[in-house]
Design an enzyme around this catalytic site. Structure first.
Site, PDB file in Angstrom:
ATOM      1  N   ASP A  89      -1.101  -5.835   9.862  1.00  0.00           N
ATOM      2  CA  ASP A  89      -2.291  -5.202   9.258  1.00  0.00           C
ATOM      3  C   ASP A  89      -3.572  -6.110   8.841  1.00  0.00           C
ATOM      4  O   ASP A  89      -3.157  -6.703   7.629  1.00  0.00           O
ATOM      5  CB  ASP A  89      -1.806  -4.181   8.197  1.00  0.00           C
ATOM      6  CG  ASP A  89      -3.092  -3.440   7.616  1.00  0.00           C
ATOM      7  OD1 ASP A  89      -4.151  -3.676   7.787  1.00  0.00           O
ATOM      8  OD2 ASP A  89      -2.613  -2.104   7.369  1.00  0.00           O
ATOM      9  N   TYR A 138       0.941  -1.136   0.083  1.00  0.00           N
ATOM     10  CA  TYR A 138      -0.014  -0.012  -0.063  1.00  0.00           C
ATOM     11  C   TYR A 138       0.829   1.123   0.041  1.00  0.00           C
ATOM     12  O   TYR A 138       1.601   1.247   0.878  1.00  0.00           O
ATOM     13  CB  TYR A 138      -0.860  -0.194   1.210  1.00  0.00           C
ATOM     14  CG  TYR A 138      -1.688   1.075   1.382  1.00  0.00           C
ATOM     15  CD1 TYR A 138      -2.230   1.879   0.807  1.00  0.00           C
ATOM     16  CD2 TYR A 138      -1.575   1.900   2.854  1.00  0.00           C
ATOM     17  CE1 TYR A 138      -2.998   3.093   1.313  1.00  0.00           C
ATOM     18  CE2 TYR A 138      -1.976   2.971   3.405  1.00  0.00           C
ATOM     19  CZ  TYR A 138      -2.981   3.633   2.419  1.00  0.00           C
ATOM     20  OH  TYR A 138      -3.454   4.832   2.777  1.00  0.00           O
TER      21      TYR A 138
END
Lengths: 487, 487
Positions: free
Chosen positions: B235, B150
């Site tokens: 995450d 990301y």
């Protein structure tokens, strides 16, 4: 923390920069351990360390009942739910920025205009201060801060940014006014210590003094920072808590004066709805900067602490209602004035005076005549009696870096009338008893001559004023209430 | 920014650490300049760069209508207003922490328990990641991050913390799986560069791949970080977007296995309600750490980005309703599965394949066969055509630090069926037209052989992978949408 953990974690995590090892927070703990309740625990500690405005919630509730569409959780408002929940731009809802600018203008008597495009969101004033420092200072750089000042600054401005605070020592003899001489002295001391000063932070109205800065002082401050080419951060989070003349003057008003020379790129306002509206839980903090680059950078940084879009929507609806805003500002000031008068009159009855003030949710109470000697150690001893025997959580001046011992900040707006009266009665009894024991039964004085339940280390003023890591090692609070202590 | 401004501001404010000078965000700008609307602007850009879950809002709205007391702005709920608005403890409402723990458990099939006292609030996953790094790493220390990853990590983890990211290069030949060899290679390269590695960050399910980590890989990862005595940050913000077998395995499940040796002080989970529930605007981020010191420190830091108490109250009410939670988790997965199938089937019809996946709000689309040469420059050229001609904002693999050119992340859950069909039709037309021009009208190919409206600098893979300041100077976006880009 064992050595292995220390190696695993960062210096920030293993240090004391969070600033919670302080009597200011010990007082909170005493309250949390034994909170007052009028019927369930009438002998508990009354919380007077919390600068919260609970006097005008009925005005807000009345508005809410009339405006169910402001909620996205009602039949009237639920159709907006998906649009609000997904919205995530860090500029915030346009209607939110407009409404906040509108409110800020009204609070400042409509004598200034605020550009909604300069309204940047943050996680409360806590986040606003940190963002501002991240934008303005590199690690090691410093901000000047007049004393006494809000203890949370030692954390908010320094902990993760690596910036330093240099106290500007304001004197009791001068009612703790900020003077050019004090600013120059602090600036010089920083230079001598090879510390680069990047800005000056003032709170107006002052926390903890409850006073406002007059026009001449504000002009002097602007002149000072402009000459030194350093930033001015004005924390105006108590702007709408001014309840008596003279009225509040925003820095925004000063810099638009024709005769004032000032590089507007140096001017930044921190605002919040936590104090003026009494919504600390909603975490609406604002950075309003006149510097385009700071607006742009803070906006990017705000992604670490945006205001919930649900709350933006509610605030936008509420604060764009001019009728409500006008009524609230007036009503809140009236109630604060009344409460302030009741409280200070009660104190005066037993010979306790406070610094003359007309703002804030607290008074700066002078108990220096009750100290057994004029030292901060004696202040701590007295404070322990107040916490443990009188059972009031007031905050000692040393935790605000005050230059003179014997002052205490006492919050008066976070409780109902009944609790206020209990607090006053306790103070009165204490003073009367203290006078009696002082004159007729000296033996009894010993009960406040040695530390009671709470432990702490006495410290010299120099330590308090200059220490980078504010307090000495101290057992951490298991349920530490620092955030509630934004006050 | 002129030199004077640079001197006035911090290095953070004057640098490019915000990471917005990137084609990833240029795509956002193209969308914002010309957003698709089915009737008002049918030829506008369709936003497929936003990993947002808009497929199940009706389930939430149905619940809201039945539970007006969850709002503090309705006749049913307004009596709670003052208690909620004033509440400001950084532990959060107990019922909020309980409800979030409950939801996290259900999402993970009730195979693990989460202790509500380890739930720490943050301003979205953005704030959660930064807090975690502040606690675990000193400036200059590094985290290993498997690629592709990301793009926001380059900002969230590095900008204000001063930490570094070291890419773990995962290969197309291996479907971008995280291998022990890749981890060791990255660790070694950091050591050779005298960079202290403090942790490994993985996203599971993976953003952008949409794949989940299997049990063996997770065990290997735990074994790796335990051997090196470095932290593991998982995450798991897409945990409830797993819509097909095999099911999701949380790191929480792995470390409770009897045969796994692991120092739990090294394990930290980042969570959020932005993806799984589709509430990015509410800024509900969570750090869940097994390390007491990290929980304690993060809790103090969370004061810079607390969740609005209004939102805590709503979420607490909603997520403590087991019937709703069960229905939502099942319903949302079903809808994601359907949408994923429709989209990938549509792509397959015109010969476009995607990495096989069963999670996330996006697919990892393989267009390497459409590149004129296998370079990142060619990927950029193709991407410009897709943005400017096909008018779809998809995100190029290079902005995710992908090691192979020709991949694009395409989000499919942030739009209605009709818009999805328009997007599919455009892709199909493009491929068909491209095939025709490739075979019969080669002249026409030139239209995607040179850069169109958006400008950028081509860059070598090494630059992309290792640059501390990700992108070269580039005109900043006036209305930059980085925050919306948490996806």
């Amino acid at each position: 923390m064992n050595k292995n953990q220390q190696n695993l974690l960062s210096k920030i995590a293993t240090g004391n920069g969070h600033g919670e090892n302080s009597p200011y927070f010990d007082g909170w703990k005493a309250f949390e351990d034994n909170p007052f309740h009028p019927t369930d625990n009438p002998h508990g500690v009354i919380q007077m360390g919390l600068a919260e405005n609970q006097l005008s919630f009925d005005l807000v509730e009345e508005w809410l009942k009339k405006n169910p569409e402001a909620s996205i959780c009602t039949p009237e408002g639920v159709n907006d739910f998906r649009d609000i929940a997904i919205f995530q731009d860090y500029h915030g809802l346009t209607k939110f920025r407009n409404a906040v600018a509108n409110f800020m203008e009204k609070v400042r008597g409509n004598r200034v205009r605020f550009d909604p495009d300069r309204i940047v969101m943050s996680g409360g004033a806590t986040g606003a201060h940190e963002m501002t420092v991240f934008c303005l200072a590199d690690p090691g750089d410093a901000f000047l801060v007049p004393t006494p000042y809000y203890p949370g600054f030692d954390r908010d401005l320094r902990w993760r940014t690596g910036a330093q605070l240099v106290p500007v020592v304001c004197e009791r003899s001068n009612d703790f006014k900020v003077t050019r001489e004090a600013l120059e002295a602090a600036y010089k001391s920083a230079q001598e210590a090879n510390i680069r000063v990047k800005g000056l932070l003032i709170t107006n109205p002052s926390n903890p003094l409850g006073t406002i800065l007059d026009r001449d002082t504000l002009r002097m401050v602007v002149s000072f920072i402009n000459e030194k080419s350093i930033h001015l951060v004005c924390d105006e989070i108590y702007a709408a808590t001014v309840f008596a003349q003279p009225g509040f003057i925003s820095i925004a008003e000063i810099i638009q004066e024709k005769e004032i020379e000032c590089n507007h790129d140096l001017i930044h306002i921190v605002y919040s709805l936590s104090k003026d509206l009494g919504f600390p839980g909603f975490r609406v903090g604002i950075v309003y900067s006149y510097n385009d680059a700071v607006v742009s950078c803070c906006r990017k940084m705000s992604s670490f602490g945006l205001v919930s879009s649900q709350t933006q929507h509610l605030i936008a609806s509420m604060l764009s209602d001019d009728e409500f805003v006008n009524k609230f500002i007036k009503g809140s000031a009236d109630r604060l004035a009344t409460r302030h008068k009741v409280f200070t009159t009660g104190l005066a009855k037993v010979g306790i005076s406070c610094l003359q003030s007309n703002a804030g949710l607290f008074v700066w109470m002078d108990l220096h005549h009750l100290l057994k000697e004029q030292t901060f150690e004696a202040e701590m001893e007295l404070w322990q009696v107040i916490i443990n025997k009188v059972k009031l959580n007031v905050s000692p001046g040393s935790s605000f870096h005050c230059s003179a011992p014997g002052w205490f900040r006492v919050c008066f707006a976070n409780m109902d009338d009944q609790t206020m009266n209990v607090a006053l009665t306790r103070i009165e009894s204490f003073v009367i008893q203290n006078n009696e024991t002082s004159t007729t039964v000296p033996m009894k004085r010993q009960y406040w001559q040695k530390p009671q339940r709470l432990s702490f280390k006495s410290r010299r003023m120099d330590d308090i004023m200059m220490a980078q890591c504010l307090m000495s090692p101290h057992s951490p609070l298991p349920q530490s209430p620092l955030v509630r202590a934004r006050n």
